[in-house]
Structure formats: C-alpha cells, structure tokens
Design a protein around this motif. Structure first.
Motif, short mmCIF file in Angstrom:
data_model
loop_
_atom_site.label_atom_id
_atom_site.label_comp_id
_atom_site.label_asym_id
_atom_site.label_seq_id
_atom_site.Cartn_x
_atom_site.Cartn_y
_atom_site.Cartn_z
N TYR A 103 0.71 -1.17 -0.05
CA TYR A 103 0.29 0.21 0.07
C TYR A 103 0.80 1.44 0.00
O TYR A 103 0.76 2.14 -0.79
N PHE A 104 2.03 1.39 0.77
CA PHE A 104 2.56 2.55 1.01
C PHE A 104 3.66 2.29 -0.39
O PHE A 104 4.11 3.77 -0.84
N ALA A 105 4.01 1.64 -0.94
CA ALA A 105 4.56 1.59 -2.09
C ALA A 105 3.89 2.05 -3.38
O ALA A 105 4.46 3.09 -4.05
N LEU A 106 2.77 1.85 -3.38
CA LEU A 106 1.78 2.17 -4.49
C LEU A 106 1.47 3.83 -4.10
O LEU A 106 1.37 4.78 -4.98
N ARG A 107 1.09 4.08 -2.69
CA ARG A 107 1.04 5.63 -2.51
C ARG A 107 2.41 6.53 -2.56
O ARG A 107 2.09 7.55 -2.96
N ALA A 108 3.35 5.89 -2.56
CA ALA A 108 4.63 6.55 -2.61
C ALA A 108 5.11 6.44 -4.04
O ALA A 108 6.19 7.15 -4.80
N GLU A 109 4.39 5.92 -5.14
CA GLU A 109 4.65 5.59 -6.36
C GLU A 109 5.92 5.04 -6.65
O GLU A 109 6.56 5.38 -7.89
N GLU A 110 6.10 4.03 -6.06
CA GLU A 110 7.59 3.15 -5.79
C GLU A 110 6.94 1.84 -6.65
O GLU A 110 6.98 1.04 -6.26
N TYR A 111 6.58 2.12 -8.08
CA TYR A 111 5.99 0.90 -8.79
C TYR A 111 7.17 -0.28 -9.11
O TYR A 111 7.14 -1.44 -9.01
N ALA A 112 8.24 0.30 -9.48
CA ALA A 112 9.33 -0.47 -10.00
C ALA A 112 9.80 -1.30 -8.85
O ALA A 112 10.13 -2.38 -8.76
N TRP A 113 10.22 -0.37 -7.80
CA TRP A 113 10.79 -1.05 -6.34
C TRP A 113 9.63 -2.36 -5.93
O TRP A 113 10.28 -3.41 -5.52
N LEU A 114 8.43 -2.21 -6.16
CA LEU A 114 7.39 -3.10 -5.47
C LEU A 114 7.66 -4.23 -6.29
O LEU A 114 7.33 -5.43 -5.99
#
Length: 637
Positions: A375-386
């Motif tokens: 959830y926090f990765a999506l909200r922070a727009e860290e898509y490649a990291w996720l």
C-alpha cells in the motif's frame, strides 16, 4: 618504496653496471659511444647474491596472487593481453642482448616480466607506471567491493534521506510553508516552557526522528548488546539498566489498577521509560490529541536510537532484533505507530522506509508490515521497487499468492505500462499485462471484489450485475487465515480503488473472468485448489494481527471506558485477572489524598473516571453544608 625513489635506485645500479661492462668488455662493443640497451627490471636480479631468494619471493607472490584472482572469478582477458605484450618485448630484448653478448649471464637467470611486475605491485606503494600492477590492484579492489556489498544491496536497504517526514513535507508543500508552520509551533512551545528551567542542551542528532529542544536530556537508561553474527547478519538485544527496572515495576503496578496518573508520574522521574511513553501516546490518541501522541512516540524512538550499539547498522538490512526478546518489543510497537502517524500526515514514502526497517529487523514479521508495505509503495509511486521486491524478497516468487500482493502487483503493472506509453518508447514486455494480473487476482481471491464494492463504495449498476454472478457472490474464502488477510487488505487499501482508472481496470478484468468461466468452468476449480493448498490451515494463523491496526480511522472510547484502553484487546483477560489479584475487593479504589499536592495534578486526576477522591470530597463538603450543620442522619430526628 615510492616510484621516484625506485627509479633513482635503479638508475644508480644501471650506471654501476655500465661502468663494469665498459671495463671488462670494451673489445666486444661494436659502438663504444652508443649506450647499452636499458632494461631496469633485469638489473634488479643481476648484482647481488640474493637474486635467487628474490626470485623465489617473486614466484610465491605470483602464485598467490594468481590463485586469488582465479578464485574470485575476475576478468583475465586484459591481464593476458598485458602479459603477452610484455613477454613479446622481453623476447626482443633477449635477442638483442644475446647478439651483443654482454648480458649472457643475466639472460640465463632472467625471470618472466609479468612475475616481476606483479612482485613490484606487492612491494611498492605507487605503481602508476606499471600496467600489470594496476590491473592486479583493480581486480583486488573489485573483489573487496563485491564482498562488502554482498549484504548492503538488500532489497530492504533503507534510504535515510526519505526517513524524515519533515523532508517529505518540504518536497510536497515547499520549504516556505513547512518553515512557517515549524516557526509557529516553536513559538507555541516556547511559551509553554517559559518560566521553566533556563538551561538548555543540544539533543543528540538521530535518524528516525528529529528531537525537540525542550525534550529532557537522554538519561542512558537503555543500551544494546551484540549477541552473535550468523549468515552475514548481526543479532542484537536491548538491555535495561537498574533504574529502568525500577521504573518498569512502578509502571506495572500503576497499570494493574488502571492508574493513568501514576503512569504519568513515572515519566516525571524517568522521562524515557518506553512503556509509559507508549501508554500516554495511546491515551492522547484516544482523546484526540494527535500532536501530543506523536510527540510521545517520537520520544520513544529517540530513546531507542540513542541506545543503539555502535555495530548496529539497521539501515543496511544486515541487523536483526528478534521480537522474541522481551526488551526488543517496544521498538517494533513504536516503529509501527510511527509509521501510521506518517501515513496520517501524508508522508507515504517515509512510511515505506519504516516498513522496510521493520521487515529487515525481524524476518518473521511480527507486526504484519508485509500486508501494508504494498500500500505504501503504491501511494509513494514506487512501482518498480514493488515489482522487484515481490521477485527478490527471500528469493521467493510466491508473494503474489497473498491477496494484497495479487491485486497490488496488477495496479503496479498498470501504472508502469502507462509510464512506458507516455514516454513513446518501445519496450519489449516479457511480463504479464495489468489486465492479465488483475484477472488472476480475481480468480485466486474472488471474495475480495464484493468487500471492495461495499467498502469503497462502488455504486455503479455494472457492479450490481457483476456481483450477481455465482463466482463473486460469496464473501467467505473458506479459510480463516485467508478471510482475515482479505479483511486487512480491504481495510488498508480500499481508498486506492476510488480512482476511476483503477475501477475501470477492475471492472474489465471481472467481465473477462465471467466470460472465461462461461466457456471453461474447470478453471475456477483449478484456482480453488491453489487457494486451498496455500491456505490449508484450519486455524487463523494471522489472528495476532488486528484489522483495526491497519485502519485509517482513529478509535475513540467514551469516558466511562477509558480505564480499559491500557489493556491490549488480545491480553484483556490476563489484565483483568491481574487486577483481581491486586485489588480483590473490586469496587474499592486506592485511597487518594489531595493534601500538599499540585492543583494542576489534582485537576488532571479528577478527570479520570476511575479516581474516587473527588466523590469523597463532595460527600464531606455535602455533610458540612447541611442545614444547621447536621448531617443526613440528624435530619430524621
């Protein structure tokens, strides 16, 4: 030996050699005016009787270095080129000297040039003019760097510049807005502490939080000890001092009788007692004082970080603090609360870094951050990291089987596809599309859809028609563990599905699922078998994770129930049993005395519903205020 000194020594030896050769072999020189051929590395092995020992040392050094390079799997192509070139030049010089006949004795004992180069690279400090030694040094540096970075390149490595919520607020709102707010906060705090102690101190700079100037000085009541090193991980544990033990006993006594005022008094003498700070943070949260609650949580993190061992480097992902140690538990509880506070402030990137830290400290994930890190990765727009995290974490590719990752990875791929199309660049996609991933998520966890429609909510008529299908009618997955994880996911991530683009993606994927099941009903049974095999336990394996801990809403309690907030819902029965032992009479409360006490403390304590000295005072006052000075018993006569 420096390169300049080495060249000077070699030049002197060369002049001596030329003088000896001029005296002994004048008749053999074809041109007395021409100087003999220069080869400085031959002169090193020509003059003394120690040339054999030096040659042996060169061979040993050469063999050792060559073996290390082979074991470390470094590139040998460039080294081979340098060696072959050097050998070719050496052979030319040997032929020239053989014709002259002046260095026949040296030629017989000559060592290969690459051996001498490698020997010099070990003996000298500077080898800028020696290609062989430069190559060997670069190989060694690369191998050392690879070993040093073996555990620092973890997927859970924390970036310290993103840990600060203040820095993220500056990136969102700008420095001027944040500075203006901080100045107003400092003005208010300075007014509150005016009249107090004039002495001030500079608090220790920490990474997790930014300490305030009005916080008490760190008392050193906590420390951390190193336990062991295993599989490249360092294990640690917090240790309490004797003074901290006294504060802990006072806290346990106050908690057993739900005496919040006594817990607050513990902080007057021990300002960094963790359990007292955590309790007060919960109390302030329940009564709506979120700023004071966050301040108490930050104090706890400040104390925990001040106690770090010098070897403790948690940001690199190579340190472990096991939750099984009782003294380590406050760090996990406080970090989890701190993560939720940053989420409430909109600092999702900082919350993501705290998630990484929590997961790296204990791979068993006692706080369940695995079910909110997406959830926090999506909200922070860290898509490649996720995406990389789902593939690399624990070298396992089964994270997508959890309901939160199955849906979040589809959302992640959707945004990555949109970014690639906006750049107008062709990228060969070897991964599944976002529609395929969303379709798989719905086939694997169909019960999520009905709960999302109700929670978001989605009121379009299309959703009513979709939910009429038998495949999406049920809200139960058939496993207690899976149902619990689905409830956590819906409670944590429902707000993401309010975006129209994602609703369209979900609707199209649901229609594809219905179309697939109409043509091939066996596919639903196959996914049901996968679901049953993954979540095969008959009991709830994640029952220790409360759904309310993953909610955005802040629970509030009416005043009559405030005495129960100190008890963890999972431990409420145990606390009630302790209360019966400490206070067997149940209704009787601890006696209170207001004599010689601070009026402010009495006022604060009188607000608490379980404190009874106020009632006794009113009864005594009522007796004194009866007509004619008589009490209630005297009125009957």
């Amino acid at each position: 030996m420096s390169a300049r000194l080495l060249r000077k020594v070699l030049q002197e030896q060369e002049e001596q050699q030329q003088q000896q050769l001029g005296n002994d072999d004048d008749s053999d020189s074809p041109d007395p005016a021409a100087p003999p051929s220069k080869n400085l590395f031959h002169i090193l092995n020509d003059d003394d009787d120690d040339d054999d020992a030096q040659g042996d040392e060169s061979e040993i050094a050469n063999e050792t270095l060559t073996r290390n390079i082979n074991e470390q799997e470094t590139s040998e192509k460039s080294t081979a080129d340098v060696v072959s070139t050097s050998n070719h030049k050496s052979k030319k010089k040997k032929k020239k000297k053989g014709k002259q006949g002046s260095f026949s004795r040296v030629d017989k004992a000559e060592k290969p040039l690459d051996v001498i180069l490698k020997t010099l690279s070990l003996d000298s400090n500077s080898s800028s003019n020696q290609p062989g030694s430069t190559e060997a040094k670069s190989v060694n540096v690369k191998v050392c760097d690879n070993r040093a970075k073996q555990y620092t390149t973890s997927i859970l490595q924390v970036d310290p510049k993103f840990l600060s919520a203040e820095n993220e607020l500056r990136r969102i709102f700008g420095s001027k807005v944040v500075s203006s707010f901080e100045n107003s906060q400092q003005t208010g705090s300075s007014r509150q502490i005016r009249g107090g102690r004039r002495g001030s101190h500079n608090p220790k700079k920490t990474i997790l939080v930014s300490p305030s100037d009005h916080w008490p000085r760190w008392d050193g009541s906590l420390s951390m000890e190193f336990l062991e090193s295993k599989d490249g991980l360092n294990f640690f544990r917090y240790v309490h001092s004797s003074s901290y033990g006294q504060a802990q006993r006072a806290f346990e006594g106050a908690k057993s009788i739900h005496d919040l005022n006594s817990i607050a008094s513990v902080l007057l003498y021990y300002p960094y007692h963790l359990d007292s700070l955590i309790t007060m943070a919960d109390y302030f949260k329940f009564v709506g004082e979120h700023h004071m609650s966050a301040d108490a949580t930050a104090k706890s993190l400040y104390a925990l970080e001040c106690a770090w061992n010098p070897m403790f480097t948690p940001l690199q992902g190579n340190c472990q603090l096991k939750f099984s140690h009782e003294t380590n538990k406050p760090l996990f509880t406080t970090l989890f609360t701190h993560m939720k506070n940053m989420d409430r402030r909109g600092c999702h990137r900082s919350a993501l870094e705290v998630c990484k830290l929590l997961l790296s400290l204990d791979s068993d994930d006692p706080m369940g951050v695995m079910f909110c890190i997406d959830y926090f990765a999506l909200r922070a727009e860290e898509y490649a990291w996720l995406e990389r995290f789902s593939e690399d974490y624990k070298s396992d590719n089964s994270l997508w089987l959890f309901p939160n990752f199955s849906y979040s990875l589809a959302i992640c791929r959707f945004y990555l596809e949109r970014d690639e199309s906006s750049k107008d660049t062709y990228v060969e996609n070897v991964k599944a599309t976002s529609t395929d991933l969303m379709r798989q998520a719905l086939m694997l966890h169909p019960s999520v859809l009905k709960k999302l429609v109700a929670k978001v909510p989605l009121k379009d008529q299309a959703w009513t028609n979709i939910l009429k299908q038998a495949f999406f009618k049920s809200e139960q997955a058939g496993s207690l563990s899976l149902d619990h994880l689905i409830n956590i996911y819906v409670e944590r991530s429902y707000i993401i599905w309010r975006l129209p683009d994602l609703q369209k993606l979900l609707r199209n994927a649901a229609l594809l699922v219905i179309e697939t099941l109409e043509s091939n009903g066996s596919e639903a049974r196959d996914w049901a078998c996968v679901r049953k095999e993954v979540f095969s336990s008959q009991k709830n394996e994640y029952g220790h994770l409360l759904v309310s801990d993953f909610s955005d809403s802040v629970p509030t309690l009416p005043p009559d129930n405030l005495q129960n907030f100190m008890a963890d819902p999972r431990m409420r029965e145990e606390v009630l049993n302790v209360n019966q032992v400490v206070n067997p009479h149940g209704g009787d409360r601890a006696p209170r005395d207001i004599a010689n006490r601070s009026p402010l403390a009495v006022l604060f304590e009188s607000i608490l519903p379980w404190v009874d000295f106020g009632d006794r005072v009113e009864e005594e006052a009522g007796e004194d205020n009866q007509p004619n000075g008589h009490g209630p018993d005297d009125q009957g006569h």
